[in-house]
Motif scaffolding. Sequence first.
Motif, short mmCIF file in Angstrom:
data_model
loop_
_atom_site.label_atom_id
_atom_site.label_comp_id
_atom_site.label_asym_id
_atom_site.label_seq_id
_atom_site.Cartn_x
_atom_site.Cartn_y
_atom_site.Cartn_z
N MET A 1 0.33 -1.26 0.09
CA MET A 1 -0.48 -0.12 0.17
C MET A 1 0.71 1.40 0.02
SD MET A 1 -2.91 -0.98 2.46
CE MET A 1 -4.60 0.27 1.49
N HIS A 29 5.34 -1.64 3.22
CA HIS A 29 5.08 -0.79 2.14
C HIS A 29 4.94 0.68 1.80
CE1 HIS A 29 1.37 -3.17 3.76
NE2 HIS A 29 2.14 -3.15 4.67
N ASP A 53 -3.00 5.50 -0.87
CA ASP A 53 -4.60 4.77 -0.67
C ASP A 53 -4.77 5.30 0.58
OD1 ASP A 53 -4.93 1.79 -1.80
OD2 ASP A 53 -2.63 1.95 -1.21
N THR A 78 -9.14 8.35 1.11
CA THR A 78 -9.26 7.81 2.55
C THR A 78 -8.19 8.78 2.96
OG1 THR A 78 -10.16 5.78 1.50
CG2 THR A 78 -9.30 6.38 3.69
N ARG A 261 -1.15 -1.57 12.05
CA ARG A 261 -1.85 -2.06 11.75
C ARG A 261 -3.57 -1.98 11.73
NH1 ARG A 261 0.09 -6.25 14.56
NH2 ARG A 261 -0.80 -6.07 16.72
N LEU A 264 -2.87 0.57 7.94
CA LEU A 264 -3.81 -0.44 7.09
C LEU A 264 -5.39 -1.07 6.82
CD1 LEU A 264 -0.35 -2.42 7.59
CD2 LEU A 264 -1.45 -0.79 5.90
N GLY A 265 -5.47 -1.39 8.03
CA GLY A 265 -6.61 -1.45 8.16
C GLY A 265 -8.29 -0.14 7.58
N ALA A 267 -7.05 1.89 5.70
CA ALA A 267 -6.84 2.23 4.23
C ALA A 267 -7.55 0.84 3.64
CB ALA A 267 -5.57 2.94 4.22
N ARG A 268 -7.23 -0.27 3.68
CA ARG A 268 -8.03 -1.61 2.44
C ARG A 268 -9.57 -0.66 2.58
NH1 ARG A 268 -3.56 -5.76 5.03
NH2 ARG A 268 -2.06 -5.25 3.83
N ALA A 269 -9.99 -0.28 4.01
CA ALA A 269 -12.09 -0.68 3.91
C ALA A 269 -12.55 -0.05 2.84
CB ALA A 269 -12.04 -0.56 5.33
N GLY A 270 -10.92 1.31 2.57
CA GLY A 270 -11.35 2.32 1.71
C GLY A 270 -12.07 3.90 2.17
#
Length: 303
Positions: A1, A29, A53, A78, A261, A264-265, A267-270
């Motif tokens: 990411m 990352h 991201d 985000t 973490r 990252l969570g 960011a991944r969720a958008g």
Amino acid sequence: MRLCFLVEEHYRHDGMPNEVIRQLTAWGHQVDVLRPGGSLLCMTEAVRAGSHDAWVLKTVSGGPGLTLLEAAASAGMTTVNDARSIRRVRDKALAAAIGRGRGLPMPPTYAAARPELLAELPASEYPLVVKPADGSSGRAVHLVASPEQLIAMAPELAREGLLIAQPYVPNSGIDVKVYCVGGELYATERCSPLHPERSVRERRVPLSAEVAAIAGQVGAVYGLDLYGVDVLLGPEGPVVVDVNDFPSFRQVPDAVARVARAVLGLARAGQSPAPGAPSAVAAPGPRAPQIPVQVSASAGETA
């Protein structure tokens, strides 16, 4: 990411967020760091949709970082925390109005553009806690015992911009700081800035169900994911006296890995998940937080 951290000069050498940045880099990352307080920024080019991201803010209240974060959010990116949520808690007068209106146990709060306006408060409201509406890290927090003391302090307070004043909540001189990270709550105690005469070692403490429920409600009210809550244990129960976005997370076990973490969570969720409800024992209400099970995580674990 690919992540962008906005880090102002005040936190340039601070462990939080620098250690988080190093951890994310070690996990593979890409992390870009912008220093909005020490750089000339071309605002029309600094924020480009799709370039990162997520954007993460670690700045002082009133600094230029929030403007850049809001620009990123307006471009559809985000942000951690949500830019509107940060604005809600960075302005302590606004935070108090929102919190009291949504049922948080917060003291009555008065706002004044000039310190002499606080002279309109009746003597029955003293002692008062007076501080800047955009203050942070305990800056310029004063315990004012009387109207006469307020008059004497007016020249000093006049340099602080918008002020808030709250009736003092009698307490033991110990603040409880509750951190929320990755959906879990952790409580610490430390000396109150209003009682520097107390000698209190900052340490982890058990988290009561009552305080856990309040801390979870704070996240829901303001829409925060990573945050801290300052709580006083007053004669009528816990009282929320401050809320911070992206605090230090001191005394949180494996704080660097946990915060990394969590970033990252999100960011991944958008987008930020339904905010507020840390995973923990049931407290009353439909979005009841729970006291988290403290499970140690490996610092080398990726999210």
